[in-house]
Write a protein that holds these residues in place. Sequence first.
Motif, short mmCIF file in Angstrom:
data_model
loop_
_atom_site.label_atom_id
_atom_site.label_comp_id
_atom_site.label_asym_id
_atom_site.label_seq_id
_atom_site.Cartn_x
_atom_site.Cartn_y
_atom_site.Cartn_z
N LYS A 172 0.84 -1.20 0.00
CA LYS A 172 0.00 0.00 0.00
C LYS A 172 0.87 1.25 0.00
CE LYS A 172 -4.47 1.38 1.48
NZ LYS A 172 -5.70 0.88 2.09
N GLU A 175 2.20 1.65 -3.50
CA GLU A 175 1.10 2.14 -4.35
C GLU A 175 0.86 3.63 -4.13
OE1 GLU A 175 -3.72 1.44 -4.77
OE2 GLU A 175 -2.46 -0.13 -3.90
N THR A 176 0.91 4.07 -2.87
CA THR A 176 0.71 5.49 -2.55
C THR A 176 1.81 6.34 -3.18
OG1 THR A 176 -0.31 4.86 -0.45
CG2 THR A 176 0.40 7.14 -0.67
N LYS A 178 3.66 5.54 -5.86
CA LYS A 178 3.52 5.53 -7.32
C LYS A 178 2.39 6.45 -7.78
CE LYS A 178 5.47 0.94 -8.21
NZ LYS A 178 5.20 -0.43 -8.71
N ASN A 179 1.31 6.47 -7.02
CA ASN A 179 0.16 7.32 -7.39
C ASN A 179 0.33 8.76 -6.95
OD1 ASN A 179 -1.11 5.13 -8.57
ND2 ASN A 179 -2.21 4.60 -6.69
N LYS A 180 1.39 9.00 -6.13
CA LYS A 180 1.64 10.36 -5.62
C LYS A 180 0.42 10.93 -4.91
CE LYS A 180 5.07 11.39 -9.21
NZ LYS A 180 5.51 12.34 -10.24
N THR A 181 -0.08 10.16 -3.97
CA THR A 181 -1.33 10.55 -3.30
C THR A 181 -1.20 10.35 -1.80
OG1 THR A 181 -3.70 10.19 -3.27
CG2 THR A 181 -2.32 8.28 -3.68
N GLU A 182 -2.31 10.12 -1.11
CA GLU A 182 -2.34 9.89 0.33
C GLU A 182 -3.39 8.84 0.65
OE1 GLU A 182 -3.18 13.92 1.38
OE2 GLU A 182 -5.32 13.54 1.63
N THR A 183 -3.23 8.13 1.77
CA THR A 183 -4.19 7.08 2.09
C THR A 183 -4.08 6.69 3.56
OG1 THR A 183 -5.03 4.94 1.39
CG2 THR A 183 -2.65 5.14 1.56
N TYR A 206 2.28 11.45 0.30
CA TYR A 206 3.42 11.47 -0.61
C TYR A 206 4.19 12.78 -0.49
CZ TYR A 206 6.01 11.37 -5.02
OH TYR A 206 6.99 11.39 -5.96
N GLU A 208 6.93 14.64 -2.58
CA GLU A 208 7.45 14.56 -3.94
C GLU A 208 8.95 14.78 -4.06
OE1 GLU A 208 6.38 16.27 -8.40
OE2 GLU A 208 5.36 17.06 -6.62
N ASN A 211 10.44 11.42 -3.34
CA ASN A 211 9.68 10.24 -3.75
C ASN A 211 9.47 9.28 -2.58
OD1 ASN A 211 8.26 8.88 -5.79
ND2 ASN A 211 9.94 7.45 -6.09
#
Length: 646
Positions: A172, A175-176, A178-183, A206, A208, A211
């Motif tokens: 997870k 995946e976070t 790679k998607n440059k997002t949050e979860t 994320y 940036e 990375n």
Amino acid sequence: MKIIETEKSILTIIKYGAIVGILIVSFILTYFFIQQKNEDLKKDIKSIKTTYLEENKRIVQNEVMRVYDYIKFNVNNSEKRLKESLKEKVYEAHNLANNIYFDNIKDKEDHTKKEVFNYIKTALSGISHNKDKKYFFMYGVDEVKLMPYIKEFEGTKLSELEDITGYKFSQKIIETIKNKTETFDRYYWFKPSQNTPSEKFSFYKYFEPYNVIIGTGEYVEDFEEELKEKVLAWIRKIRFSNGNYIFIYDLKGNTLAHKKKENIGKNRLELQDSQGNYLVKDLLAFTIKNKEGFYNYESSYKINNSMKSTQKISYLKLLDRWDWMIGGGFYLDSLNNKIKQKEEELRESNNNIINSILIISFISTLFLIVISFYVSRIIALRFEEYKKEIKKDSDIIIEKERLLVQQSKMALMGEMIGNIAHQWKQPLSLISMSNALIQIGRTNTLTVEEKEIDEAVENIDNSVHHLSQTIDDFRNFFRPSKEKSFFHIKNVLNKTFRLIESQFKNNLIILHDEAEDIEAYGYENELLQVIINILKNARDEFVEQNSKAKRLLFITTEKNDNQLIIKIKDNAGGIPADYLEKIFEAYFTTKSDNDGTGIGLYMSKQIIVGMDGELKVSNIEYEFDGEKYIGAEFIIKIPCKPSEKI
């Protein structure tokens, strides 16, 4: 005439009908009330004990259920609050990391990117939250970058991280990134200084520049313990009728909440009453078996020294999730004293009430009869006053609207004059050049051909026509439409474009006219003013942003049943959500005092409503030439033909 007769009839009914009605109603109510009071006294004396008992049961049950519902509400919302708390903390850490990065990366010679990353790690390692129990961590795609309190995990390959259930939360994280997002995530992990893993909530965001993700988490059991302390602190303050209170025991007999503070924290399983019964043990046994209900017992605590008996009825409720028994009750001694006192009060009160009813009924009836003679006159005077006030208010509103319309047009006049000045520059220059060419041709026929002179004359004619057309458009814009009429929307739009063309070109605004020529019904010049107001606001927003990005405006039209729908949208980023509800209010403006009056859109709304139409605005996201844009979209709806009125 019919309205006047109706008013007189109403006043007559009020004047004479009220007197008869008052006499009849007064007699009936007096008789009924006396009889009813005697019957009520008999019933109250007979059922007062049962009523008071049930009322007290209801009170304590409601108090216990209120506490139970409060706990359930907090438990049900605990996950949501935990997530909000984690997200807030990670955002703070993320902002700190951003600040460190941008403050140090400016001077690349003194600080390498790796050095700056170490600064960030040091800063986040030294930060804890929630009473120093929680820490921040950083994961990259390939390895653990930061793990305070468990340093041996730093440098561990991320793909190898999994909890005791086999759940690879590393996937997870990857995946976070790679998607440059949050979860959010949920897994089992080790507490600092403990070998046993516990269930944990985490939030990743994320980052940036490197990375990686920055995250933090909290163990569910820690959060629930904090929640329990908060709930108990609130419960210990609760007091209701006659000094009664809420008490809480866990199923092991430990006192969690009690009016007597010294009992809190004690185990009272061995506590006995005067008959040798194990008080707390029996309460717990009843609650475990029945889950909830009323229980009669002898209490070990007196709320005051005047009590002759400590017999008590309590309502008990089991809270399964936390293994708690919640209880609250009342003492029968206090209840019996209250019942006896109430019986005496009722008898005395009933006699006094009957005597008072007769006196009050006579005085009230006489008073109401006298008042009724004056009611009709007062109402008549009120009617006249209201008529005058309504007419006065109506005249004021009409005058204000007229001034607002004039003020709105005057606000645009300066800009329109500026537009004319811009639009006249080119034709005046062309006239001047053509005139010079003709003069040269007169003096020197060899250098200027006759064809060139003819073209110069034609240019002068075209320019004069253009100047005349501009004056006509300007004059028509400020000439109000006295009556509604049919008109073509393309004519309105063409006039609009001619009036604003120069300013839009000067500000590099590209206007896409995708309108169909549809016939509409209303005030043509007023609609022109509305469209100019909307386009002017869009222009002002582009100018204020001072951005080098494309400045786009789109106008489309369509017909739906008997409505012309005009849509005007831009790509200026949209209107702040807080302003959307206020944008059509009078004198509301987001511009400075010198740049905005706050009446343009207000008057536009009034104009469209006056045409039996509708004007609204919303923010919209759309795609044009493969690029996505965000802007404001105004939608104007006006009739295509007169509405049919019955």
